[in-house]
Write a protein that holds these residues in place. Structure first.
Motif, mmCIF file in Angstrom:
data_model
loop_
_atom_site.group_PDB
_atom_site.id
_atom_site.type_symbol
_atom_site.label_atom_id
_atom_site.label_comp_id
_atom_site.label_asym_id
_atom_site.label_seq_id
_atom_site.Cartn_x
_atom_site.Cartn_y
_atom_site.Cartn_z
ATOM 1 N N ASN A 82 1.431 8.545 2.332
ATOM 2 C CA ASN A 82 2.246 7.565 1.632
ATOM 3 C C ASN A 82 2.999 6.752 2.688
ATOM 4 O OD1 ASN A 82 4.201 6.131 0.180
ATOM 5 N ND2 ASN A 82 4.385 7.729 -1.376
ATOM 6 N N LEU A 83 2.601 5.499 2.833
ATOM 7 C CA LEU A 83 3.182 4.635 3.857
ATOM 8 C C LEU A 83 4.191 3.652 3.292
ATOM 9 C CD1 LEU A 83 -0.101 3.757 5.825
ATOM 10 C CD2 LEU A 83 1.384 5.744 6.092
ATOM 11 N N THR A 84 4.580 3.844 2.024
ATOM 12 C CA THR A 84 5.467 2.883 1.359
ATOM 13 C C THR A 84 6.929 3.036 1.743
ATOM 14 O OG1 THR A 84 5.885 4.336 -0.539
ATOM 15 C CG2 THR A 84 3.938 2.888 -0.645
ATOM 16 N N GLY A 85 7.263 4.090 2.463
ATOM 17 C CA GLY A 85 8.648 4.403 2.786
ATOM 18 C C GLY A 85 9.178 5.596 2.026
ATOM 19 N N ALA A 86 8.473 6.021 0.987
ATOM 20 C CA ALA A 86 8.941 7.146 0.176
ATOM 21 C C ALA A 86 8.969 8.442 0.978
ATOM 22 C CB ALA A 86 8.046 7.308 -1.050
ATOM 23 N N ASP A 87 8.030 8.607 1.915
ATOM 24 C CA ASP A 87 7.968 9.835 2.715
ATOM 25 C C ASP A 87 8.628 9.684 4.076
ATOM 26 O OD1 ASP A 87 6.562 10.971 0.671
ATOM 27 O OD2 ASP A 87 4.633 11.074 1.712
ATOM 28 N N LYS A 104 18.117 -2.415 5.184
ATOM 29 C CA LYS A 104 17.657 -1.415 6.142
ATOM 30 C C LYS A 104 16.371 -1.888 6.803
ATOM 31 C CE LYS A 104 19.467 2.859 4.040
ATOM 32 N NZ LYS A 104 19.080 4.178 3.458
ATOM 33 N N LEU A 105 16.323 -1.759 8.132
ATOM 34 C CA LEU A 105 15.092 -2.055 8.853
ATOM 35 C C LEU A 105 14.094 -0.939 8.582
ATOM 36 C CD1 LEU A 105 14.238 -4.382 10.747
ATOM 37 C CD2 LEU A 105 14.706 -2.860 12.678
ATOM 38 N N CYS A 106 12.837 -1.316 8.361
ATOM 39 C CA CYS A 106 11.837 -0.360 7.892
ATOM 40 C C CYS A 106 10.521 -0.534 8.636
ATOM 41 C CB CYS A 106 11.560 -0.551 6.396
ATOM 42 S SG CYS A 106 12.994 -0.387 5.324
ATOM 43 N N ALA A 107 9.740 0.538 8.611
ATOM 44 C CA ALA A 107 8.353 0.511 9.084
ATOM 45 C C ALA A 107 7.507 1.045 7.937
ATOM 46 C CB ALA A 107 8.193 1.353 10.333
ATOM 47 N N VAL A 108 7.011 0.143 7.117
ATOM 48 C CA VAL A 108 6.316 0.533 5.887
ATOM 49 C C VAL A 108 5.110 -0.370 5.658
ATOM 50 C CG1 VAL A 108 8.437 1.402 4.811
ATOM 51 C CG2 VAL A 108 7.746 -0.975 4.433
ATOM 52 N N ILE A 116 0.110 -11.779 9.244
ATOM 53 C CA ILE A 116 -0.698 -10.568 9.358
ATOM 54 C C ILE A 116 -0.044 -9.472 8.522
ATOM 55 C CG2 ILE A 116 -1.629 -8.795 10.899
ATOM 56 C CD1 ILE A 116 -2.903 -11.521 11.306
ATOM 57 N N PRO A 117 -0.738 -8.893 7.547
ATOM 58 C CA PRO A 117 -0.116 -7.860 6.706
ATOM 59 C C PRO A 117 0.115 -6.570 7.465
ATOM 60 C CG PRO A 117 -2.437 -8.132 6.142
ATOM 61 C CD PRO A 117 -2.117 -9.212 7.121
ATOM 62 N N CYS A 118 1.214 -5.912 7.192
ATOM 63 C CA CYS A 118 1.454 -4.585 7.757
ATOM 64 C C CYS A 118 0.352 -3.639 7.269
ATOM 65 C CB CYS A 118 2.821 -4.063 7.329
ATOM 66 S SG CYS A 118 4.203 -5.050 7.956
ATOM 67 N N GLY A 119 -0.104 -2.772 8.142
ATOM 68 C CA GLY A 119 -1.172 -1.840 7.799
ATOM 69 C C GLY A 119 -2.560 -2.377 8.070
ATOM 70 N N HIS A 120 -2.665 -3.526 8.711
ATOM 71 C CA HIS A 120 -3.980 -4.145 8.912
ATOM 72 C C HIS A 120 -4.884 -3.310 9.832
ATOM 73 C CE1 HIS A 120 -6.880 -7.386 8.827
ATOM 74 N NE2 HIS A 120 -6.928 -7.392 10.152
ATOM 75 N N THR A 121 -4.300 -2.475 10.680
ATOM 76 C CA THR A 121 -5.125 -1.685 11.611
ATOM 77 C C THR A 121 -5.161 -0.198 11.244
ATOM 78 O OG1 THR A 121 -3.326 -1.220 13.197
ATOM 79 C CG2 THR A 121 -4.546 -3.299 13.479
ATOM 80 N N LEU A 122 -4.947 0.128 9.981
ATOM 81 C CA LEU A 122 -4.980 1.540 9.569
ATOM 82 C C LEU A 122 -6.297 2.212 9.951
ATOM 83 C CD1 LEU A 122 -3.419 1.443 5.974
ATOM 84 C CD2 LEU A 122 -2.308 2.080 8.115
ATOM 85 N N SER A 123 -7.390 1.449 9.905
ATOM 86 C CA SER A 123 -8.715 2.029 10.164
ATOM 87 C C SER A 123 -8.893 2.487 11.600
ATOM 88 C CB SER A 123 -9.803 1.005 9.832
ATOM 89 O OG SER A 123 -9.677 -0.148 10.654
#
Length: 437
Positions: free
Chosen positions: A81-86, A140-144, A256-263
């Motif tokens: 879960n990369l939405t910030g919930a975890d 809040k600054l986030c990485a999500v 560039i959307p966040c998460g673009h290099t998940l692969s």
């Protein structure tokens, strides 16, 4: 200077067995240094190989690590879960022991995964896998990776939501260094920060030693050398847009959307992104990720904390001084007692020819006069006040249209810490306060 590990007959065998690094002659323009130290360590990369993506909780504890080959999954294969919930989507940077040497025209950068004589410890810390977002309801600054309106990026323009230049799921910009710092601290401690000079410097030396290349924009090459070592660079990155088209399309906001290099997981590589029709031309950019850190340069500038510059007019002293603060509790937007002078910067802009270096491995320029494919291959921008002196912050990396000027050590010292811009963002960092300090 003391013992020069790795030169002549003075090197102790046990030290040679446990370090690897690079050596270069500062009078030589070739951006490819020479590998020194144990060859097997250049192959196994015991420090860099420990970099890995994870989900980090606000107390600094790792909630879980992500899959080495696919960051949409946990390391056990379950969905992440990369939405910030975890927690926050971060890259763990391991402890590293570093030594920097200057011997006449010879310079060396050495690293090890264990303490060695004369080496300094760079402690384990964390940097966001993507450029940082802001949770708008809490500042809040986030990485999500989150396309909810509460995490809208850029300048938070809701009128873009239904267009091909939407800011949903993009990093945040149009925020000052002062506010980026405050938004990071809103996570609960001074260990949370926006992009940090200490971490950007660490990433640069990790890359430069691993790839044995000062040209971070050299073409990406996934193949190893015949000796089993890394080669090439990270490619041009997101730096090749037409500035006028970018402005007309989305006002210099990020795209560039966040998460673009998940692969890519924890691996270094590039992932193509095709600009949509609204950009006004056919263009595909290759989004780089260095061992999990996406866009370490290009796309948007990164406001960087932990360093400040004092730029004097010619009449007020004629110096451009570079200061570093190693204690996040003493970070400020003015140069206070916690800041140490680490060197003088060039008075002119230009391509970087030499770095300040020193015992801490400073990556700000000592001299300009290089080129796009010579010396350090990246640009340095500054301007001199007409009177008095000015406190300036440092923007690193460049944005989507400087082309060859961009790169890991492309630095801009023209802006006050209060400056905001549609193409100026940052990262989220966790830099644990050392209880022994």
């Amino acid at each position: 200077m003391g013992l020069l590990i790795g030169t002549g007959n003075t090197k102790p065998a046990f030290a040679y067995d446990y370090y690897y690094g690079i050596e270069w002659d500062k009078t030589v323009s070739n951006p490819i240094p020479t590998r020194i130290g144990k060859n097997e360590l250049h192959q196994s990369l015991p420090v860099q190989s420990l970099m890995r993506r994870c989900i980090l909780k606000d107390d600094g504890a790792v909630n879980y690590y992500l899959h080495a080959n696919d960051s949409s999954k946990r390391d056990n294969g379950a969905a992440a879960n990369l939405t910030g919930a975890d927690g926050q989507f971060m890259v763990e940077l391991p402890d590293a022991y570093m030594r920097f040497e200057m011997d006449g025209n010879k310079c060396r950068a050495l690293m090890s995964d264990r303490p060695l004589p004369g080496f300094i410890k760079w402690r384990k810390d964390y940097v966001s896998a993507d450029e940082a977002c802001v949770q708008r309801s809490t500042n809040k600054l986030c990485a999500v990776v989150n396309t909810d309106a509460d995490y809208r990026g850029g300048n938070n323009n809701a009128s873009y939501d239904a267009t091909d230049h939407t800011l949903l799921g993009r990093p945040a910009t149009s925020i000052s260094l002062t506010n980026f710092r405050a938004y990071a601290r809103a996570r609960g401690s001074v260990s949370w920060n926006c992009n940090l000079y200490q971490i950007h410097r660490k990433l640069w030396w990790f890359f430069a030693i691993e790839y044995c290349n000062f040209n971070s924009q050299a073409a990406f090459n996934a193949a190893l050398t015949a000796d089993g070592m890394r080669q090439g660079g990270l490619g041009a990155g997101v730096t090749t847009l037409d500035g006028g088209k970018w402005n007309t399309w989305c006002g210099y906001n990020p795209f560039i959307p966040c998460g673009h290099t998940l692969s890519l997981g924890n691996h270094t590589g590039v992932v193509d992104y095709a600009l949509p029709a609204g950009y006004g031309a056919t263009l595909t950019v290759a989004v780089p990720s260095y061992r999990g850190v996406t866009n370490p340069f290009g796309h948007i500038w990164k406001w960087t904390d932990g360093c400040l510059c004092n730029i004097q007019s010619d009449a007020a002293g004629g110096l451009s001084e570079f200061f570093v603060c190693d204690n996040p509790a003493e970070f400020a937007s003015t140069i206070g007692s916690g800041y140490q002078l680490r060197g003088n910067l060039p008075r002119q802009e230009g391509y970087v020819k030499a770095l300040i270096l020193g015992e801490h491995g400073e990556i700000m320029p000592l001299a300009v006069g290089g080129g796009t494919t010579s010396y350090f291959c990246d640009y340095y921008y500054t301007n001199i006040p007409t009177s008095g002196e000015a406190t300036r912050g440092v923007l690193f990396g460049g944005r989507a249209y400087p082309g060859a000027r961009a790169g890991f050590v492309y630095a801009d010292t023209s802006a006050a810490p209060s400056y905001t811009g549609a193409s100026v963002g940052s990262r989220l960092c966790f830099y644990p306060i050392d209880p022994a300090a």
